[in-house]
Design an enzyme around this catalytic site. Structure first.
Site, PDB file in Angstrom:
ATOM      1  N   ASP A   9       0.892  -1.170   0.000  1.00 51.38           N
ATOM      2  CA  ASP A   9       0.000   0.000   0.000  1.00 51.38           C
ATOM      3  C   ASP A   9       0.922   1.209   0.000  1.00 51.38           C
ATOM      4  OD1 ASP A   9      -2.610   1.269   2.245  1.00 51.38           O
ATOM      5  OD2 ASP A   9      -1.408   2.218   0.676  1.00 51.38           O
ATOM      6  N   ASN A  23      -6.208  13.185 -10.885  1.00 54.15           N
ATOM      7  CA  ASN A  23      -6.904  13.677 -12.086  1.00 54.15           C
ATOM      8  C   ASN A  23      -6.547  15.149 -12.248  1.00 54.15           C
ATOM      9  OD1 ASN A  23      -8.795  15.396 -10.578  1.00 54.15           O
ATOM     10  ND2 ASN A  23      -9.563  13.429  -9.833  1.00 54.15           N
ATOM     11  N   GLY A  31      -9.573   5.440  -5.722  1.00 52.25           N
ATOM     12  CA  GLY A  31      -8.327   4.689  -5.947  1.00 52.25           C
ATOM     13  C   GLY A  31      -7.176   5.172  -5.087  1.00 52.25           C
ATOM     14  N   ASP A  33      -5.524   7.832  -5.370  1.00 54.40           N
ATOM     15  CA  ASP A  33      -5.682   9.277  -5.085  1.00 54.40           C
ATOM     16  C   ASP A  33      -6.415   9.447  -3.751  1.00 54.40           C
ATOM     17  OD1 ASP A  33      -7.128  12.016  -7.099  1.00 54.40           O
ATOM     18  OD2 ASP A  33      -5.747  11.993  -5.388  1.00 54.40           O
ATOM     19  N   GLY A 118      -5.975   1.700 -13.196  1.00 49.39           N
ATOM     20  CA  GLY A 118      -7.206   1.469 -12.408  1.00 49.39           C
ATOM     21  C   GLY A 118      -8.398   2.063 -13.106  1.00 49.39           C
ATOM     22  N   VAL A 119      -8.915   3.098 -12.523  1.00 50.55           N
ATOM     23  CA  VAL A 119     -10.117   3.778 -13.067  1.00 50.55           C
ATOM     24  C   VAL A 119      -9.915   4.183 -14.525  1.00 50.55           C
ATOM     25  CG1 VAL A 119     -11.475   5.934 -12.891  1.00 50.55           C
ATOM     26  CG2 VAL A 119     -10.867   4.627 -10.828  1.00 50.55           C
ATOM     27  N   TYR A 120      -8.686   4.572 -14.869  1.00 50.93           N
ATOM     28  CA  TYR A 120      -8.455   5.086 -16.245  1.00 50.93           C
ATOM     29  C   TYR A 120      -8.312   3.962 -17.263  1.00 50.93           C
ATOM     30  CZ  TYR A 120      -8.177   9.990 -14.833  1.00 50.93           C
ATOM     31  OH  TYR A 120      -8.463  11.259 -14.382  1.00 50.93           O
TER      32      TYR A 120
END
Ligand code: APR
Length: 352
Positions: A9, A23, A31, A33, A118-120
């Site tokens: 982590d 972002n 995530g 961030d 991840g999200v992207y």
């Protein structure tokens, strides 16, 4: 080891800087961030508000506040749109600009998450490849310790084509089920050696009688076993073979390499290299010895010779050895690719 791939982590790491996959608003999100903002505390957001956002591929730095890391480098990776919209160049820029900012602030260690993976939506195997290639290119002429942090096993999807060949080689060569445990092997070896050795009190008075046991050196005849063994030992010590360090530096010279090229390609830090250079008897770890064999692009035979001089041998009872052997046999000496494969198969990595 200048570049390490670890599972952790990132908010827990005691490094000079951790990189945040942010972002463009820099005002937080989910995530990694979200995890970084939670761990750093509200002052991080307050400082981010003063930065006026960050363009994709660029990087900005703040303090780390409650994080163990001194700084947070906020960068913005590209959103994956299929690969045809310059995503790789933007992701490369995000890593490179973060590294440059870390260097500007005299960081000695920096940890990256897998930006955009991840999200992207950046495909993980490609995201890892861009990360490893960009970081290792930077490390060829910069002194920095970099950790590439893979957060959890689920996030680390091993793409078949990346390691299928390695998996097949392991299946074919890796001997695990019937491998004796080490103590059993050592007991067996001791029994064998004892059977070959004359009992000490029947030691022959000179080497003729010792002939069946192959007296170690000519010219010890006519001496008592005690005298003989002492002069044998002196003789032996005067005839030491070329050591690991000797062969290493001989190969560096033969290849026309600079020392720094060699230890960087071996993913070994300068301090360890200096230790080896200053102590001809220095005995490296097996992983370090193999890392130098890879850096020097040695053949399988030369690799075995270099390992033997450090007191090791490649063993098919070791998954680590089998994976490294696979890359050497296929003449793939990219140590970062080898480490990716070693990491994917839960093995320790090459280099110091
Ligand atoms: N430590 C290390 N890595 C982590 C952690 C953590 N605590 N949490 C998540 N990750 C990993 C994910 O497993 C993923 O592999 O970070 C990688 C990047 O995933 P995201 O955080 O989703 O970042 P990214 O894909 O770049 O998307 C950025 O997501 O969180 C929002 O505000 C962020 O809008 C931005 C977008």
């Amino acid at each position: 080891m200048p570049l390490e791939i670890i599972r952790a982590d990132i908010t827990t790491l005691h490094v000079d800087a951790i990189v945040n996959a942010a972002n463009e608003t820099l005002l937080g999100g989910g995530g990694v961030d979200g995890a970084i903002h939670r761990a750093a505390g509200p002052q991080l957001l307050a400082e981010c508000r003063t930065l006026g956002g960050c363009k994709t591929g660029e990087a900005k730095l703040t303090r780390g506040y409650h994080l163990p890391a001194k700084y947070v480098i906020h960068t913005v990776g590209p959103v994956w749109q299929g690969g045809g919209c310059g995503e790789e160049a933007l992701l490369t820029a995000a890593y490179r600009n973060s590294l440059l900012l870390a260097e500007e602030h005299h960081c000695e260690s920096v940890a990256f998450p897998l930006i955009s993976a991840g999200v992207y939506g950046y495909p993980k195997a490609q995201a890892i490849r861009v990360a490893v290639n960009t970081i290792s290119a930077f490390l060829t002429d910069h002194e920095l310790r970099v950790l590439l942090v893979i957060f959890d096993r689920a996030a680390f999807q091993i793409s078949e084509q990346l390691f299928a060949g390695v998996q097949a080689y392991i299946d074919q060569h890796y001997v695990d089920a019937h491998t004796d445990d080490r103590s059993l092997q050592l007991r067996r070896m001791e029994r064998y050696a004892a059977a070959k050795r004359p009992a000490f009190d029947q030691a022959p008075s000179c080497c003729e009688e010792a002939a069946p046991y192959a007296a170690p050196f000519p010219g010890t005849c006519g001496q008592s076993a005690a005298e003989g063994s002492e002069s044998d030992l002196q003789h032996l010590l005067q005839q030491l073979d070329e050591g690991f360090a000797d062969m290493l530096f001989r190969k560096i010279d033969e290849k026309g390499m600079k020392d720094s090229d060699c230890y960087k390609r071996a993913n070994v830090d300068r301090k360890l290299f200096s230790k080896i250079r200053s102590n001809p008897q220095y005995r490296p770890s097996k992983a370090t010895a193999l890392a130098f064999a890879v850096a020097l692009e040695l053949s399988p035979e030369e690799t075995a010779e270099l390992l033997q001089k450090a007191g090791y041998a490649l063993s098919h009872a070791s998954k680590f050895d089998v994976i490294v052997e696979y890359f050497i046999l296929h003449r793939n000496y990219n140590i970062f690719e080898i480490n990716e494969a070693l990491f994917a198969f839960d093995q320790k990595l090459l280099g110091a």
